[in-house]
Design a protein around this motif. Structure first.
Motif, mmCIF file in Angstrom:
data_model
loop_
_atom_site.group_PDB
_atom_site.id
_atom_site.type_symbol
_atom_site.label_atom_id
_atom_site.label_comp_id
_atom_site.label_asym_id
_atom_site.label_seq_id
_atom_site.Cartn_x
_atom_site.Cartn_y
_atom_site.Cartn_z
ATOM 1 N N TRP A 86 -7.981 -0.079 9.633
ATOM 2 C CA TRP A 86 -7.605 0.334 8.282
ATOM 3 C C TRP A 86 -7.239 1.812 8.259
ATOM 4 C CZ3 TRP A 86 -9.733 3.835 4.729
ATOM 5 C CH2 TRP A 86 -9.130 3.819 3.469
ATOM 6 N N HIS B 160 -0.556 8.614 4.084
ATOM 7 C CA HIS B 160 -0.250 8.678 2.653
ATOM 8 C C HIS B 160 -1.363 9.339 1.831
ATOM 9 C CE1 HIS B 160 -2.830 5.186 3.133
ATOM 10 N NE2 HIS B 160 -3.157 5.339 1.865
ATOM 11 N N ASP C 168 -6.920 2.785 -1.378
ATOM 12 C CA ASP C 168 -5.503 2.392 -1.343
ATOM 13 C C ASP C 168 -4.845 2.535 -2.711
ATOM 14 O OD1 ASP C 168 -5.443 1.795 1.382
ATOM 15 O OD2 ASP C 168 -5.864 -0.346 1.071
ATOM 16 N N ARG C 169 -5.605 2.334 -3.777
ATOM 17 C CA ARG C 169 -5.064 2.448 -5.141
ATOM 18 C C ARG C 169 -5.014 3.893 -5.639
ATOM 19 N NH1 ARG C 169 -8.825 -1.704 -5.854
ATOM 20 N NH2 ARG C 169 -10.203 -0.268 -6.952
ATOM 21 N N LEU D 66 -3.615 6.625 7.647
ATOM 22 C CA LEU D 66 -3.846 7.190 6.319
ATOM 23 C C LEU D 66 -2.920 8.374 6.026
ATOM 24 C CD1 LEU D 66 -7.746 7.024 5.943
ATOM 25 C CD2 LEU D 66 -6.000 5.420 5.120
ATOM 26 N N GLN E 222 -12.149 0.384 0.627
ATOM 27 C CA GLN E 222 -10.819 0.606 1.202
ATOM 28 C C GLN E 222 -9.737 0.322 0.164
ATOM 29 O OE1 GLN E 222 -11.162 -1.990 4.594
ATOM 30 N NE2 GLN E 222 -11.961 -0.348 5.915
ATOM 31 N N ALA E 223 -9.890 -0.752 -0.601
ATOM 32 C CA ALA E 223 -8.923 -1.076 -1.655
ATOM 33 C C ALA E 223 -8.919 0.001 -2.731
ATOM 34 C CB ALA E 223 -9.258 -2.438 -2.262
#
Length: 161
Positions: free
Chosen positions: A65, A81, A33-34, A79, A29-30
């Motif tokens: 999430w 973005h 996100d990046r 999500l 997930q991270a």
């Protein structure tokens, strides 16, 4: 990378918001996100994505999430973005896909059923055919164009920001 795609009791507890995601899921997930975009290139197995990829999505695109959902709450797509680019590699010919509506079914299941449900924008959804029945080099031009368009889209997004 060794990610375990099996959906376990822990993943069910994450879905129910009873526990945080495990370290392997949180790391994925991270990673997303990046990222500027998510690009999935996968073979078509039985008219969908392979089980390993589906298991990755099942575990990573978790309640809390990727989206927020509860018994008395309205769905929140988290999500929005995320820009997704999907490139499926099929072994059958175009006539088979058209005759049976397979690509449309895949778009409904994957583009809409997974990514739109979470609010992600599917920028690219392509099906490259003939990978098992003809020279794979025939798809190189299409793959190069998809990649070029992906980077053009990223550049336009950066200019607008």
């Amino acid at each position: 990378e060794g990610f375990d795609p099996r959906f376990t009791a822990t993943d069910l507890a994450v879905h129910r918001r009873e526990t945080p995601p495990s370290a392997d899921v949180a790391a994925e997930q991270a990673r997303i996100d990046r990222a500027d975009a998510l690009v999935l290139v996968y073979p078509v197995y039985w008219w969908s994505m392979p089980g390993l990829l589906k298991g990755w999505i099942d575990r990573v695109f978790a309640n809390g999430w990727a989206y927020d959902e509860g018994p008395d709450a309205k769905l929140v797509k988290r999500l929005r973005h995320l820009r997704a680019h999907l490139v499926a590699l099929g072994g059958a010919n175009l006539r088979t896909y058209e005759r049976h509506g397979y690509f449309g079914a895949m778009k409904t299941q994957i583009d809409h059923g997974i990514f739109d449900y979470c609010g992600a924008s599917v920028v690219t959804s392509e099906l490259l055919l003939g990978s098992e029945t003809q020279d794979p080099a025939s798809n190189f031009g299409a793959a190069r164009a998809i990649g070029g368009n992906l980077f053009k889209a990223s550049a336009r997004g950066a200019e607008a920001a």
